[in-house]
Design an enzyme around this catalytic site. Structure first.
Site, PDB file in Angstrom:
ATOM      1  CG  ASP A 139     -47.925 -48.072 -44.729  1.00 28.46           C
ATOM      2  OD1 ASP A 139     -47.941 -47.286 -43.763  1.00 28.46           O
ATOM      3  OD2 ASP A 139     -47.575 -49.274 -44.635  1.00 28.46           O
ATOM      4  CD  GLU A 194     -45.608 -44.164 -42.948  1.00 30.75           C
ATOM      5  OE1 GLU A 194     -45.938 -44.039 -41.761  1.00 30.75           O
ATOM      6  OE2 GLU A 194     -45.748 -45.227 -43.581  1.00 30.75           O
TER       7      GLU A 194
END
Length: 515
Positions: free
Chosen positions: A144, A199
Site C-alpha cells: 500500500d 500501489e
C-alpha cells in the site's frame, strides 16, 4: 463479514465468477475502525474484530482448495501515530522506528513514517513479511501507498509527467527503494510463486522489473490512471464528447514489459466521499428503478450499457491482470463507510448486499452475469497476457473503437444513438469470425439487437482496411460491444500455458465484523 462468514458466503461467489485471486484488506490489526485498516497498530496481529487466527487460516486454506490465491494488503508505508497501542513513542522517543521531527510524520494521513535506513526497521518489516507467508500461507502482497515511501515529498503536491528527472533525483528516498527491493527479494525467496503488487501513482520506472534486472522487483503495478480517467469522463464529460484517442491512450499507457493490474474502480472510488461508477451512471435511479418489472428509463438504459462496456474494455486493454472491488462488479448501490465520529459511529454502510444479484426481480443480476461471462471469456482465450495488441479504429464521430488483442477482435460503439449496419472492422486474421460475447444480449440485460447473428460466420473480405490486411462487416448497435473469435484452431498459436505469475484476475475485499 467475519473470516468465517467470508469463507462460507463469499468464497463460493468468487469461484463462480471465475476470479482466481483475492486481496484481503484491513487484516493487520488497527484500533481505529474508521481508518479502513491503514492505521496499523500491531503488525504481527490480525484484526480480531473479524475473528480468530484459526478462522483466517481456514479462509486461506479453503481459498487454496478452490484454486484461489490470497494476497494481503500489507501496510509498510506508515504506521498509526497512536502512542497507547501502536509503535508510536513505544520507548518514549519518536525516533526508534521512525524519522524524528517533521520528516517522521505524514500530515495528510496523520501517521508515522518509518526510517528505512535503520537495520532494525528493515529486520522488523522483513520479519513481518515472513510471518504472513509462513504462518498464514498468504500467496503474496499488495504493498500500500508506496509513492509515499519512494519520495521525500511523498507525492504530495507533485505532478508527474514521466520525465526521469522526477524519479531519480535528490527527492527520491533511496533507503525506501532499497527496502522495497529487499522486501520483494525476500518474498520471492521464501515463496517462489508469490505475487507482489505495487500501489504507486507516480509511474516510477522499473518497479515491475526483477531485482536481478536492476528493478524494484514487483510482479505487477496498479494501473491507477485508469479508474481516474473513467470517473473524470463520467463526472465532467458528455457522452458525445468522449475522446476515444485519449481513452485508448490512458488504457494502454504503461511501461514496456512491466505487468499492470487494470481496473475500472476500487476502494478509492467506493469509500464515502466519492461515488462508484454505478452511482455516477444511475444516480438516484439506482435506488428506485432497478426492478425488472419497471420500464427501463433512459438513465437506466445508459447505465446498464456503459457499466458493461467500461468493464470489458478495461479488462481487455489496461493490463495483464484485472481487479474488481467487492460488489462493484454488479453495480452495488452504496459506498463503504466504517463507524467513525463523522457518521455517529454508524454501521449502516459497513456492509455489502450480496443478495442483490441473487434476486430475480432486480437488474443487478444482469451485471453480475456479464462479469462472470467476461472473466470466463478471458480464462478461455487468455487475451490479457498476450503481447499482440493492435488498435485499428478510433473514430471520433462514429464513437467506434476496435482492436485486436490476443486471438480476439473487440468492437465498441460508444455512440448514444447511432447504430451501424455493414460496418467495416479491420483484422489481420484471414479466417471467418464468430461472436463470442455480446453486451447487448438479453441474458445480460440488453435488447438482443444482435442475437440473430450470434451463430453467423462473418466472412473475411481480403482488402485492406484501417491498416489491416482484411475486414469483416458487422452490425454494431449504439452503446454496445461485440467480441469476435476467428474460426480456427486457437490452440495452435498459444505460446504456453499461463502461470499465476503471468495472469491473475482478482477481487479486493475488506473484512469487517458487523455490529
Amino acid at each position: 463479514h467475519t473470516y468465517k462468514e467470508f469463507t462460507q458466503k463469499v468464497l463460493p461467489r468468487v469461484k463462480r465468477l471465475g476470479y482466481n485471486c483475492i486481496q484481503l484488506m484491513a487484516v493487520m490489526e488497527h484500533s481505529y475502525y474508521g481508518s479502513f485498516g491503514y492505521h496499523v497498530t500491531n503488525f504481527f496481529a490480525i484484526a480480531n474484530r473479524s475473528g480468530e487466527t484459526v478462522d483466517l487460516k481456514e479462509l486461506i486454506d479453503t481459498a487454496h482448495g478452490l484454486g484461489i490465491y490470497v494476497l494481503l494488503d500489507i501496510v509498510h508505508s506508515h504506521a498509526s501515530s497512536n502512542a497507547f497501542d501502536g509503535l508510536g513513542d513505544i520507548d518514549g522517543t519518536e525516533y526508534q522506528y521512525f524519522h524524528e521531527g517533521a520528516r517522521g510524520r505524514h500530515e495528510l494521513w496523520d501517521s508515522k513514517l518509518f526510517d528505512y535506513s535503520k537495520w532494525e526497521v528493515i529486520r522488523f518489516l522483513l520479519s513481518n513479511i515472513a510471518w504472513y507467508l509462513n504462518e498464514y500461507k498468504f500467496d503474496g502482497f499488495r504493498f500500500d501507498g508506496i509513492t509515499s515511501m519512494l519520495y521525500h515529498h511523498h507525492g504530495l503536491g507533485v505532478g508527474f509527467s514521466g520525465g526521469y528527472h522526477e524519479y531519480f533525483s535528490m527527492g527520491t528516498d533511496l533507503d525506501a527503494v532499497v527496502y522495497l527491493m529487499l522486501a520483494n527479494y525476500i518474498t520471492h525467496k521464501l515463496c517462489p510463486g508469490a505475487i507482489t503488487i505495487a500501489e504507486d501513482v507516480s509511474g516510477m520506472p522499473s518497479l515491475g522489473r526483477s531485482v536481478q534486472d536492476g528493478g524494484v522487483g514487483f510482479d505487477y503495478r496498479l494501473a491507477m490512471a485508469v479508474p481516474d480517467k473513467w470517473i473524470k469522463l463520467l463526472k465532467e464529460t458528455k457522452d458525445e464528447d468522449w475522446d476515444l484517442d485519449d481513452l485508448a491512450h490512458t488504457l494502454t499507457n504503461r511501461r514496456w514489459d512491466e505487468k499492470c493490474v487494470g481496473y475500472a474502480e476500487s476502494h478509492d472510488q467506493a469509500l464515502v466521499g466519492d461515488k462508484t461508477i454505478s452511482m455516477w451512471l444511475f444516480d438516484k435511479e439506482i435506488y428506485y428503478n432497478m426492478s425488472c418489472h419497471q420500464h427501463e428509463t433512459p438513465i437506466v438504459h445508459r447505465g446498464m450499457a456503459l457499466h458493461k462496456m467500461i468493464r470489458l474494455i478495461t479488462l481487455a486493454l489496461s493490463g495483464e491482470a484485472y481487479l474488481t472491488f467487492m460488489g462493484n462488479e454488479f453495480g452495488h448501490p452504496e459506498w463503504i463507510d466504517f463507524p467513525r465520529q463523522g457518521n455517529n459511529f454508524s454501521y449502516h454502510y459497513a456492509r455489502r448486499q450480496w443478495d442483490l444479484p441473487e434476486r430475480d426481480d432486480l437488474r443487478y443480476k444482469f451485471l453480475d452475469r456479464f462479469d462472470e461471462a467476461m472473466i470466463h471469456l478471458e480464462e478461455k482465450y487468455q487475451f490479457m497476457i498476450s503481447k499482440y495488441k493492435y488498435i485499428s479504429r478510433k473514430h471520433h464521430e462514429d464513437k467506434v473503437l476496435a482492436f485486436e488483442k490476443g486471438d480476439l477482435l473487440f468492437v465498441f460503439n460508444f455512440h448514444a444513438t447511432k447504430s451501424f449496419e455493414h460496418y467495416r472492422i479491420g483484422t489481420d486474421s484471414p479466417h471467418e469470425h464468430q461472436i463470442v460475447l455480446d453486451t447487448d444480449d438479453e441474458y445480460f440485460g440488453g435488447h438482443n439487437r444482435v442475437k440473430p447473428a450470434h451463430s453467423n460466420k462473418f466472412p473475411i473480405i481480403k482488402d485492406r482496411w484501417d491498416n489491416r490486411n482484411n475486414y469483416i462487416q458487422i452490425y454494431i448497435p449504439a452503446r454496445s460491444a461485440l467480441v469476435f473469435r476467428p474460426l480456427k484452431d486457437l490452440s495452435l498459436i498459444h505460446i504456453s500455458e499461463p502461470t499465476r505469475q503471468a495472469e491473475i484476475s482478482y477481487a479486493v475485499f475488506c473484512l469487517k465484523k458487523k455490529k
